[in-house]
Design a protein around this motif. Structure first.
Motif, PDB file in Angstrom:
ATOM      1  N   GLY A 619       0.799  -1.228   0.000  1.00  0.00           N
ATOM      2  CA  GLY A 619       0.000   0.000   0.000  1.00  0.00           C
ATOM      3  C   GLY A 619       0.820   1.261   0.000  1.00  0.00           C
ATOM      4  O   GLY A 619       0.297   2.344  -0.239  1.00  0.00           O
ATOM      5  N   LYS A 620       2.133   1.140   0.281  1.00  0.00           N
ATOM      6  CA  LYS A 620       3.026   2.302   0.248  1.00  0.00           C
ATOM      7  C   LYS A 620       3.705   2.361  -1.112  1.00  0.00           C
ATOM      8  O   LYS A 620       4.224   1.358  -1.597  1.00  0.00           O
ATOM      9  N   ARG A 621       3.737   3.539  -1.714  1.00  0.00           N
ATOM     10  CA  ARG A 621       4.256   3.697  -3.069  1.00  0.00           C
ATOM     11  C   ARG A 621       5.501   4.571  -3.103  1.00  0.00           C
ATOM     12  O   ARG A 621       5.679   5.452  -2.264  1.00  0.00           O
ATOM     13  N   VAL A 622       6.321   4.329  -4.119  1.00  0.00           N
ATOM     14  CA  VAL A 622       7.532   5.121  -4.361  1.00  0.00           C
ATOM     15  C   VAL A 622       7.448   5.667  -5.785  1.00  0.00           C
ATOM     16  O   VAL A 622       7.021   4.967  -6.708  1.00  0.00           O
ATOM     17  N   ALA A 623       7.851   6.921  -5.969  1.00  0.00           N
ATOM     18  CA  ALA A 623       7.817   7.527  -7.297  1.00  0.00           C
ATOM     19  C   ALA A 623       9.124   8.251  -7.583  1.00  0.00           C
ATOM     20  O   ALA A 623       9.683   8.916  -6.709  1.00  0.00           O
ATOM     21  N   VAL A 624       9.584   8.106  -8.820  1.00  0.00           N
ATOM     22  CA  VAL A 624      10.651   8.948  -9.362  1.00  0.00           C
ATOM     23  C   VAL A 624       9.962   9.885 -10.344  1.00  0.00           C
ATOM     24  O   VAL A 624       9.403   9.438 -11.344  1.00  0.00           O
ATOM     25  N   LEU A 625       9.987  11.173 -10.043  1.00  0.00           N
ATOM     26  CA  LEU A 625       9.308  12.169 -10.871  1.00  0.00           C
ATOM     27  C   LEU A 625      10.338  13.078 -11.516  1.00  0.00           C
ATOM     28  O   LEU A 625      11.204  13.628 -10.829  1.00  0.00           O
ATOM     29  N   VAL A 672       0.749  12.735 -12.343  1.00  0.00           N
ATOM     30  CA  VAL A 672       0.329  12.069 -11.110  1.00  0.00           C
ATOM     31  C   VAL A 672      -0.295  13.051 -10.128  1.00  0.00           C
ATOM     32  O   VAL A 672      -0.358  12.792  -8.930  1.00  0.00           O
ATOM     33  N   ALA A 673      -0.771  14.197 -10.641  1.00  0.00           N
ATOM     34  CA  ALA A 673      -1.459  15.161  -9.780  1.00  0.00           C
ATOM     35  C   ALA A 673      -2.634  14.474  -9.101  1.00  0.00           C
ATOM     36  O   ALA A 673      -3.398  13.747  -9.729  1.00  0.00           O
ATOM     37  N   GLY A 674      -2.760  14.664  -7.794  1.00  0.00           N
ATOM     38  CA  GLY A 674      -3.831  14.035  -7.039  1.00  0.00           C
ATOM     39  C   GLY A 674      -3.461  12.713  -6.407  1.00  0.00           C
ATOM     40  O   GLY A 674      -4.234  12.167  -5.620  1.00  0.00           O
ATOM     41  N   VAL A 675      -2.273  12.186  -6.726  1.00  0.00           N
ATOM     42  CA  VAL A 675      -1.822  10.903  -6.168  1.00  0.00           C
ATOM     43  C   VAL A 675      -0.668  11.169  -5.208  1.00  0.00           C
ATOM     44  O   VAL A 675       0.187  12.008  -5.478  1.00  0.00           O
ATOM     45  N   GLN A 676      -0.662  10.467  -4.104  1.00  0.00           N
ATOM     46  CA  GLN A 676       0.403  10.630  -3.106  1.00  0.00           C
ATOM     47  C   GLN A 676       1.289   9.388  -3.052  1.00  0.00           C
ATOM     48  O   GLN A 676       0.830   8.274  -3.350  1.00  0.00           O
ATOM     49  N   PHE A 677       2.537   9.585  -2.671  1.00  0.00           N
ATOM     50  CA  PHE A 677       3.517   8.512  -2.551  1.00  0.00           C
ATOM     51  C   PHE A 677       4.234   8.644  -1.216  1.00  0.00           C
ATOM     52  O   PHE A 677       4.472   9.758  -0.743  1.00  0.00           O
ATOM     53  N   ASP A 678       4.575   7.523  -0.628  1.00  0.00           N
ATOM     54  CA  ASP A 678       5.358   7.565   0.607  1.00  0.00           C
ATOM     55  C   ASP A 678       6.669   8.305   0.376  1.00  0.00           C
ATOM     56  O   ASP A 678       7.070   9.164   1.165  1.00  0.00           O
ATOM     57  N   THR A 679       7.330   7.960  -0.740  1.00  0.00           N
ATOM     58  CA  THR A 679       8.649   8.510  -1.047  1.00  0.00           C
ATOM     59  C   THR A 679       8.671   9.049  -2.468  1.00  0.00           C
ATOM     60  O   THR A 679       8.201   8.376  -3.385  1.00  0.00           O
ATOM     61  N   VAL A 680       9.212  10.247  -2.638  1.00  0.00           N
ATOM     62  CA  VAL A 680       9.351  10.846  -3.961  1.00  0.00           C
ATOM     63  C   VAL A 680      10.806  11.241  -4.191  1.00  0.00           C
ATOM     64  O   VAL A 680      11.413  11.929  -3.360  1.00  0.00           O
ATOM     65  N   TYR A 681      11.354  10.778  -5.321  1.00  0.00           N
ATOM     66  CA  TYR A 681      12.657  11.232  -5.796  1.00  0.00           C
ATOM     67  C   TYR A 681      12.376  12.182  -6.963  1.00  0.00           C
ATOM     68  O   TYR A 681      11.973  11.741  -8.044  1.00  0.00           O
ATOM     69  N   LEU A 682      12.539  13.474  -6.732  1.00  0.00           N
ATOM     70  CA  LEU A 682      12.248  14.492  -7.740  1.00  0.00           C
ATOM     71  C   LEU A 682      13.553  14.849  -8.443  1.00  0.00           C
ATOM     72  O   LEU A 682      14.429  15.486  -7.854  1.00  0.00           O
ATOM     73  N   ILE A 683      13.694  14.429  -9.697  1.00  0.00           N
ATOM     74  CA  ILE A 683      14.985  14.520 -10.373  1.00  0.00           C
ATOM     75  C   ILE A 683      14.996  15.610 -11.450  1.00  0.00           C
ATOM     76  O   ILE A 683      13.959  16.029 -11.932  1.00  0.00           O
ATOM     77  N   LEU A 709       4.455  20.976  -7.538  1.00  0.00           N
ATOM     78  CA  LEU A 709       3.533  19.861  -7.681  1.00  0.00           C
ATOM     79  C   LEU A 709       4.237  18.540  -7.391  1.00  0.00           C
ATOM     80  O   LEU A 709       3.700  17.677  -6.691  1.00  0.00           O
ATOM     81  N   GLY A 710       5.473  18.387  -7.896  1.00  0.00           N
ATOM     82  CA  GLY A 710       6.212  17.152  -7.657  1.00  0.00           C
ATOM     83  C   GLY A 710       6.558  16.940  -6.196  1.00  0.00           C
ATOM     84  O   GLY A 710       6.385  15.846  -5.642  1.00  0.00           O
ATOM     85  N   ALA A 711       7.038  17.996  -5.539  1.00  0.00           N
ATOM     86  CA  ALA A 711       7.418  17.890  -4.124  1.00  0.00           C
ATOM     87  C   ALA A 711       6.207  17.592  -3.246  1.00  0.00           C
ATOM     88  O   ALA A 711       6.310  16.871  -2.243  1.00  0.00           O
ATOM     89  N   SER A 712       5.054  18.128  -3.619  1.00  0.00           N
ATOM     90  CA  SER A 712       3.851  17.931  -2.803  1.00  0.00           C
ATOM     91  C   SER A 712       3.252  16.542  -2.959  1.00  0.00           C
ATOM     92  O   SER A 712       2.287  16.204  -2.282  1.00  0.00           O
ATOM     93  N   ARG A 713       3.806  15.693  -3.852  1.00  0.00           N
ATOM     94  CA  ARG A 713       3.335  14.303  -3.958  1.00  0.00           C
ATOM     95  C   ARG A 713       3.897  13.440  -2.844  1.00  0.00           C
ATOM     96  O   ARG A 713       3.420  12.324  -2.628  1.00  0.00           O
ATOM     97  N   ALA A 714       4.943  13.905  -2.128  1.00  0.00           N
ATOM     98  CA  ALA A 714       5.621  13.092  -1.112  1.00  0.00           C
ATOM     99  C   ALA A 714       4.905  13.187   0.233  1.00  0.00           C
ATOM    100  O   ALA A 714       4.546  14.283   0.671  1.00  0.00           O
ATOM    101  N   GLU A 715       4.736  12.054   0.894  1.00  0.00           N
ATOM    102  CA  GLU A 715       4.126  12.029   2.220  1.00  0.00           C
ATOM    103  C   GLU A 715       5.163  11.971   3.336  1.00  0.00           C
ATOM    104  O   GLU A 715       5.041  12.662   4.339  1.00  0.00           O
ATOM    105  N   GLN A 716       6.209  11.143   3.164  1.00  0.00           N
ATOM    106  CA  GLN A 716       7.172  10.921   4.238  1.00  0.00           C
ATOM    107  C   GLN A 716       8.599  11.312   3.855  1.00  0.00           C
ATOM    108  O   GLN A 716       9.308  11.915   4.661  1.00  0.00           O
TER     109      GLN A 716
END
Length: 751
Positions: A619-625, A672-683, A709-716
């Motif tokens: 249920g926890k997601r990771v994204a590279v944006l 991915v606007a509107g979707v949250q991720f536990d961890t975001v790597y904004l590159i 927008l990219g930074a605000s996708r991260a939860e933790q």
């Protein structure tokens, strides 16, 4: 052998809200994966999924699944999306022999028969599902086949044996369901257990649960205000704007549930993915069956492009919109405009450039694929959408002459010389010729036509029947000036003040769609005046629910990087610096990682994201944006780590997230606007993404919106990466670095 699946309408409501199933579910049809309240009963060769309100008179969606049937024809990875499309198909009501399916599904009607695409275009699957809307004249629906071609349905030969057996066995199936022992009620009976994606707006809670204490006071004030005028709900990413809008929408529907006056409500979004999200959110919140019981009331959820296409009936003339999805339509349109700019560069530009302004020459001479070219193309696209199409410049020599010579407003593209505008007209003419040649209408052409329709005698005569009492608009910041001008026309009673309830965050607008506003403090807001809404009431949400206080602090400092010149005067209160309070516990401080090159980022971040995704619980997601459009394509096409991630290159692909497993997501913030991720790597948050020049302010504004927008996708966890070979860390991050919100480290020092 199972010949068919039969699903009653109350079970479809639960399935629409979303549920988590493995790919092998399409062979086992296991009850374990079904949402709470849906029972599995087997009678003869039919498996029934029955909801809590199933009875002998229930309407059924019957899906033929025998060997070589509907789902055997699809690869396993494409079956979930096809099934969910069928669920949506089964829930919506057909009228006059036609079915309100999204035009992105390419529906084809032949009397009571219809076919539509089983999957999104981005999936690469082009199969078409065929169904009968009224088999044997009943109110059931029957999906009987799947085909790789758009067949002539008038010649279709249909075997109804599986359908007849399913309808005949319904009585026995309901009796079998009712004879079961009741399932013990959980301690918290206001909650419907949903998977992560369907959970992300309503958390599975009922309308009363939200109204009785789950909303903040500011959200509750917004939901309970009387609808005597239009409302503006503003707030930073993660403050609960969409949730508040959904609660308000369902709450207003319940007020009119027993009325006989026929309350009509419209919920508009800018993308098909958000249509699906809102549809699921409302279904999961509607524990009372408000939608089913409101016989005289009506709620339509769609994109503005779908609404326009339905009204204009382009299919009767053999025409097709570029897309029913606002975001996809703009992306496709931008690609076409870029191609026409290139054509002009190779032809008329050779003689025209000596007469054009220096800044315009720099933009026109830039090379496709570079940030400068993309910036220039976006400016041209905005000019076409909000000036040329909006003012009907194509229609007469007089209007073209006026375009060349009249004074330009501050929000328009910077074109100081008449010759600059002549070149824009060259590009515009070529763009229109291209669309005409392929038989499609551009997004802005369709909206221009729709505005004309809404200002016609025809609409004036039918608006009381077809118009709406209330219009809800999510993500208004994605609607351009021309699109916003349609909203006040949609009201069914034009003698009353328009009631448009809109939620937006202007700083998430990565497409400059808020051009042309002129808001001032006090008096009537320029946004309201621009949209002809009259007096509006503004509500602001300031509490963030998605991210840690540390991430909230980074967002506040990124917000300081927005260029104030021009737009702060245009948007007034809606552009003032945000002040966020996080409702979550403290976490790790976000970091800025400095790399030497894009290759260093690639070799560091992708393995790092894979390890993080494997370590997190289900249920926890990771994204590279990726913050760079040009580099996003390069990363996507690279093959070394391809099996580690799920690429998301448009918002319609978001439905695939629930089947990502332990793969991380690779995408751009906008998708991915509107979707949250536990961890975001904004590159690739590099200073070289914004080049100096006459269009740099707009370019910087868009880039800050992308980073925000990219930074605000991260939860933790939030890690931001920059490359020295592309200018180093962007100026967007300067305030966050200087004020200690971001720790700066070199890529070789990462733990």
């Amino acid at each position: 052998m199972t010949n068919a699946i039969a699903i009653d309408s109350s079970a479809l409501d639960r399935l629409q809200a979303g549920f988590d199933f493995d790919l092998d579910w399409f062979t086992t049809w296991s009850e374990d994966s079904l949402p709470e309240g849906v029972a599995r009963v087997e009678v003869g060769d039919t498996i029934y999924f029955l909801g809590p309100k199933a009875d002998a008179d229930s309407n059924l969606l019957v899906i033929e699944i025998k060997k070589k049937g509907l789902f055997d024809a699809l690869a396993p990875k494409h079956r979930p999306e096809a099934f969910l499309r069928l669920v949506r198909f089964g829930r919506s009501e057909s009228k006059s022999g036609r079915h309100p399916l999204p035009i992105s599904w390419s529906p084809y009607h032949a009397e009571s028969l219809v076919s539509f695409r089983s999957n999104s275009g981005a999936s690469g699957e082009h199969a078409r599902i065929e169904a009968d809307l009224n088999p044997h004249g009943t109110k059931h629906a029957f999906a009987y086949d799947i085909s790789r071609e758009k067949r002539d349905l008038y010649r279709a030969e249909i075997d109804y044996n599986a359908f007849d057996a399913a309808v005949a066995g319904l009585d026995d199936a309901v009796i079998a369901m009712l004879s079961r022992l009741p399932t013990p009620v959980r301690g918290d009976d206001t909650r419907v257990e949903l998977p992560e994606l369907a959970n992300r707006v309503t958390l599975g809670r009922s309308l009363d649960a939200w109204l009785d204490g789950l909303l903040t006071q500011r959200q509750l004030d917004f939901v309970k205000v009387s609808l005597t005028k239009s409302l503006r709900l503003v707030g930073a990413a993660g403050t609960g704007k969409t949730l508040s809008l959904v609660v308000k929408c369902v709450s207003e529907l319940r007020k009119h549930m027993n009325g006989t006056e026929g309350y009509r409500s419209l919920f508009l979004t800018h993308s098909q993915a958000t249509v699906e999200l809102i549809t699921q959110a409302i279904a999961s919140m509607d524990h009372e069956g408000i939608m089913a019981r409101s016989k005289a009331s009506y709620l339509k959820i769609c994109t503005l492009q779908e609404l326009a296409n339905e009204a204009m009936k382009y299919d009767l003339d053999g025409l097709e919109p570029l897309s029913s999805d606002g975001l996809e339509g703009r992306a496709l349109q931008l690609e076409a405009i870029e191609a026409e700019i290139e054509h002009v560069q190779r032809s008329d530009w050779v003689t025209a450039k000596s007469r054009c302004s220096e800044g315009f020459c720099k933009g026109m001479s830039s090379i496709r694929g570079t940030p400068a070219f993309r910036t220039f193309a976006r400016e041209v696209a905005n000019e076409i959408a909000c000036v040329l199409e909006a003012d009907g410049v194509r229609q007469s020599a007089q209007r073209r002459e006026r375009y060349l010579n009249e004074p330009r407003k501050a929000w328009m593209m910077y074109l100081p010389d008449i010759e600059d505008r002549r070149v824009i007209l060259m590009i515009y003419d070529r763009f229109r010729t291209f669309l005409k040649g392929v038989g499609v209408l551009g997004a802005d052409q369709m909206i221009a036509d729709y505005l004309g329709f809404l200002d016609s005698n025809r609409w004036d005569n039918i608006r009381h029947r077809e118009g709406f009492d209330t219009v809800f608009v999510d993500e208004l910041h994605l609607f351009n000036r021309q699109e916003r001008m349609t909203l006040h026309h949609l009201m069914r009673d034009d003698s009353k003040a328009p009631v448009v309830i809109m939620a937006y965050d202007s700083k998430q607008s990565v497409r400059d769609t808020f051009n042309g506003l002129n808001d001032v403090s006090g008096g009537v807001a320029g946004l309201s005046r621009d949209m002809r809404l009259g007096e509006t009431e503004r509500f602001e949400l300031t509490e963030g629910f998605r991210y840690t206080p540390e991430i909230a602090r980074v967002l506040e400092w990124i917000d300081q990087g927005f260029p104030a010149a021009g737009i702060s005067e245009e948007l007034g209160f809606d552009w003032r610096p945000i002040g966020l309070g996080s409702m979550k516990q403290s976490g790790e401080r976000p970091i800025l990682v400095r790399a030497k090159s894009t290759l260093d980022i690639w070799n560091c971040v992708f393995p790092r994201a894979r390890d993080r995704a494997k370590s997190l619980q289900k249920g926890k997601r990771v994204a590279v944006l990726c913050a760079s459009e040009a580099l996003f394509k390069r990363y996507s096409e690279a093959g070394e780590y391809r099996d580690w991630f799920l690429p998301i290159s448009d918002r319609e692909q978001l439905s695939g997230l629930r089947h990502a497993g332990k793969r991380f997501v690779f995408s751009m913030p906008d998708f991915v606007a509107g979707v949250q991720f536990d961890t975001v790597y904004l590159i690739e948050v590099n200073d070289g993404e914004v080049e100096e020049g006459p269009y740099s302010t707009g370019s910087l504004r868009r880039f800050v919106s992308t980073v925000y927008l990219g930074a605000s996708r991260a939860e933790q966890v939030l890690e931001i990466y920059s490359s020295e070979e592309r200018g180093g860390a962007s100026r967007v991050l300067r305030h966050a670095i200087n004020n200690g919100a971001l720790d700066v480290i070199d890529i070789g020092d990462l733990q």
